[in-house]
Write a protein that holds these residues in place. Structure first.
Motif, PDB file in Angstrom:
ATOM      1  N   PRO A  22      23.924  -1.352  84.548  1.00  0.00           N
ATOM      2  CA  PRO A  22      23.344  -1.673  85.858  1.00  0.00           C
ATOM      3  C   PRO A  22      23.768  -0.722  86.976  1.00  0.00           C
ATOM      4  O   PRO A  22      23.132  -0.696  88.038  1.00  0.00           O
ATOM      5  CB  PRO A  22      23.838  -3.099  86.132  1.00  0.00           C
ATOM      6  N   LEU A  23      24.819   0.058  86.736  1.00  0.00           N
ATOM      7  CA  LEU A  23      25.213   1.071  87.720  1.00  0.00           C
ATOM      8  C   LEU A  23      24.453   2.372  87.513  1.00  0.00           C
ATOM      9  O   LEU A  23      24.325   3.176  88.444  1.00  0.00           O
ATOM     10  CB  LEU A  23      26.714   1.334  87.634  1.00  0.00           C
ATOM     11  N   VAL A  24      23.948   2.567  86.292  1.00  0.00           N
ATOM     12  CA  VAL A  24      23.158   3.763  85.980  1.00  0.00           C
ATOM     13  C   VAL A  24      21.690   3.522  86.293  1.00  0.00           C
ATOM     14  O   VAL A  24      21.014   4.367  86.889  1.00  0.00           O
ATOM     15  CB  VAL A  24      23.331   4.156  84.501  1.00  0.00           C
ATOM     16  N   HIS A  25      21.176   2.363  85.884  1.00  0.00           N
ATOM     17  CA  HIS A  25      19.789   1.970  86.139  1.00  0.00           C
ATOM     18  C   HIS A  25      19.819   0.657  86.919  1.00  0.00           C
ATOM     19  O   HIS A  25      19.940  -0.415  86.335  1.00  0.00           O
ATOM     20  CB  HIS A  25      19.019   1.805  84.833  1.00  0.00           C
ATOM     21  N   ARG A  26      19.714   0.761  88.210  1.00  0.00           N
ATOM     22  CA  ARG A  26      19.929  -0.410  89.061  1.00  0.00           C
ATOM     23  C   ARG A  26      18.796  -1.438  88.934  1.00  0.00           C
ATOM     24  O   ARG A  26      17.619  -1.089  89.076  1.00  0.00           O
ATOM     25  CB  ARG A  26      20.015   0.035  90.522  1.00  0.00           C
ATOM     26  N   PRO A  27      19.124  -2.715  88.702  1.00  0.00           N
ATOM     27  CA  PRO A  27      18.103  -3.759  88.779  1.00  0.00           C
ATOM     28  C   PRO A  27      17.684  -3.950  90.239  1.00  0.00           C
ATOM     29  O   PRO A  27      18.546  -4.060  91.123  1.00  0.00           O
ATOM     30  CB  PRO A  27      18.810  -5.006  88.229  1.00  0.00           C
ATOM     31  N   TYR A  28      16.397  -3.993  90.502  1.00  0.00           N
ATOM     32  CA  TYR A  28      15.908  -4.122  91.866  1.00  0.00           C
ATOM     33  C   TYR A  28      15.621  -5.590  92.217  1.00  0.00           C
ATOM     34  O   TYR A  28      15.237  -6.391  91.359  1.00  0.00           O
ATOM     35  CB  TYR A  28      14.625  -3.325  92.054  1.00  0.00           C
ATOM     36  N   ARG A  29      15.768  -5.878  93.480  1.00  0.00           N
ATOM     37  CA  ARG A  29      15.401  -7.196  94.011  1.00  0.00           C
ATOM     38  C   ARG A  29      13.894  -7.421  93.849  1.00  0.00           C
ATOM     39  O   ARG A  29      13.117  -6.457  93.876  1.00  0.00           O
ATOM     40  CB  ARG A  29      15.802  -7.246  95.481  1.00  0.00           C
ATOM     41  N   LYS A  30      13.502  -8.644  93.684  1.00  0.00           N
ATOM     42  CA  LYS A  30      12.102  -8.993  93.496  1.00  0.00           C
ATOM     43  C   LYS A  30      11.235  -8.401  94.613  1.00  0.00           C
ATOM     44  O   LYS A  30      11.587  -8.492  95.797  1.00  0.00           O
ATOM     45  CB  LYS A  30      11.923 -10.509  93.449  1.00  0.00           C
ATOM     46  N   GLY A  31      10.127  -7.789  94.220  1.00  0.00           N
ATOM     47  CA  GLY A  31       9.226  -7.199  95.190  1.00  0.00           C
ATOM     48  C   GLY A  31       9.385  -5.701  95.358  1.00  0.00           C
ATOM     49  O   GLY A  31       8.605  -5.067  96.081  1.00  0.00           O
TER      50      GLY A  31
END
Length: 448
Positions: free
Chosen positions: A436-445
């Motif tokens: 998750p630090l390499v490919h960040r999960p984004y907030r909805k929207g």
């Protein structure tokens, strides 16, 4: 201007001799302009650094058609200076409404929104000038590079020292072998000059009426507003900025990375080992100080080397500092070779000195083999207008790789211990918690 432009359908295959930077292939979106035509530029981020960029490009004669900022108060001076520019708070709406009226976009927002804004513009075929570091995480940097290739746009990252004659001559000296093989580099910074090593505030003051807090957060996880996060000081918070290393690494690491072709280790999918020691990282803000050791493999005929980064008041050991004449500044770079050293004081490597001074008293630099720049911002503008020039810090050939190197240091800081970065797979070996630090999960929207 956009409605009058004609596309140029040609392939650039010329290389920047010795630079290791290729001219972008088949740049069909590099428009043909008449000499008196102007770029239509939209700014994403119009206050602070963003306002400075707007002034620079307007001063070059370009047309500022739109200004986007989530904070009306911070952007007020820029709004006043350009009353005819359309105003927006949401860059997505701006790009949707003005897609046929914009040629190019500047992005000068906090680090965590660089990628979403830049890629949205590139998908519409707009040229992009984005401030450093290119992105918040490595996955975004790679996505930026991919988008620039796919949409054939002209790009430039805002590390302006790249355009200086001093930095380019320093690169030529190292590449010409004047120092011999280099196995040791030291780079130090006077950052942070904002709070780090602090906990999240617990109080929840009201959101100022001029600020759209939800848009400011963008893809980052939601949290209540607090003035401890903005403006400027967002750099020290892990969710928004990239700390001292992220803020200044693209400047102060620039000379050694380019001169020693360290970015080729990333481009060629090699393994880079990184170790970090620091004052402690609580996951909310970056450490008060850090020392990061990068171990680069051999590349392009150059020996393996160790590059050490210092911040938060830390500097190289005394036996290294004693090699530098006079007072050692708060920031600088020392490249140590078998035959001598190159010392560049300050952040941008626009000037340098060969050491020991007595050994190089009669030194004459090698014949230039890198092109000299008409100016960092002008490089980008001329390329956008179809001139046969390649911005040196374009996303494809250099900026995304430099940013990845910088962000590897933050990975080591946040993960702790020693990490092995497999550039071929974009993974930290044996550390799944890095994902998750390499490919960040984004907030909805929010998406790329």
């Amino acid at each position: 201007m956009a409605a009058r432009m004609k596309r140029r359908d040609f392939i650039r295959r010329t290389a920047l001799v010795g630079a290791g930077l290729l001219i972008l292939r088949d740049p069909k979106s590099a428009w043909s302009y008449q000499a008196n035509n102007r770029l239509n530029i939209a700014a994403i981020g119009a206050g602070g650094q963003g306002g400075g960029l707007v002034n620079i490009f307007a001063g070059m004669g370009e047309n500022i058609v739109a200004l986007c900022d989530v904070d009306d108060r911070r952007a007020a001076e820029t709004y006043k200076r350009f009353p005819n520019a359309k105003r927006y708070k949401d860059f997505r709406r701006m790009l949707d409404e003005l897609a046929n009226s914009i040629d190019a976009v500047t992005v000068a927002t906090p680090d965590h929104t660089h990628a979403v804004a830049s890629i949205a513009a590139m998908k519409l075929g707009k040229h992009v000038y984005c401030e450093k570091p290119l992105t918040w995480c490595i996955g975004e940097a790679r996505a930026m590079r991919k988008a620039a290739i796919e949409h054939k746009v002209i790009t430039q990252m805002g590390n302006q020292g790249t355009a200086s004659d001093g930095l380019r001559q320093g690169v030529e000296i190292v590449r010409a072998g004047v120092l011999g093989q280099v196995r040791e580099v030291h780079v130090w910074s006077n950052r942070p000059v904002w709070p780090q090593g602090v906990d999240r505030p617990k109080d929840t003051p009201p959101i100022p009426p001029d600020l759209d807090w939800d848009l400011w957060l963008g893809p980052a996880p939601y949290r209540p507003y607090h003035p401890a996060y903005l403006p400027f000081v967002w750099r020290g918070w892990c969710d928004f900025g990239t700390g001292a290393l992220g803020d200044m690494g693209c400047h102060t690491l620039n000379l050694p990375v380019m001169a020693l072709k360290l970015h080729r280790a990333i481009a060629e999918g090699k393994t880079v080992v990184v170790e970090a020691e620091h004052s402690g990282c609580n996951g909310e803000s970056y450490p008060k100080w850090s020392i990061v050791r990068y171990h680069f493999p051999a590349r392009a005929g150059m020996a393996p080397l160790t590059l050490v980064w210092y911040d938060g008041g830390k500097k190289p050991p005394q036996e290294v500092l004693s090699l530098i004449p006079g007072e050692v500044p708060g920031s600088g770079c020392l490249i140590v070779g078998e035959k001598g050293m190159l010392y560049a004081p300050g952040d941008y490597a626009t000037r340098w000195q060969l050491l020991p001074a007595d050994q190089f008293r009669d030194f004459r630099p090698p014949a230039p083999f890198l092109p000299r720049s008409p100016g960092h911002h002008r490089e980008w503008v001329l390329a956008c207008k179809g001139e046969n020039i390649t911005p040196m810090s374009n996303f494809v050939d250099y900026a995304a790789y430099l940013t990845e190197i910088v962000l590897l240091g933050n990975l080591a800081i946040r993960l702790g211990g020693r990490i092995e970065w497999d550039a071929a797979t974009a993974r930290v070996r044996g550390r799944p918690e890095a994902e998750p630090l390499v490919h960040r999960p984004y907030r909805k929207g929010w998406t790329l």
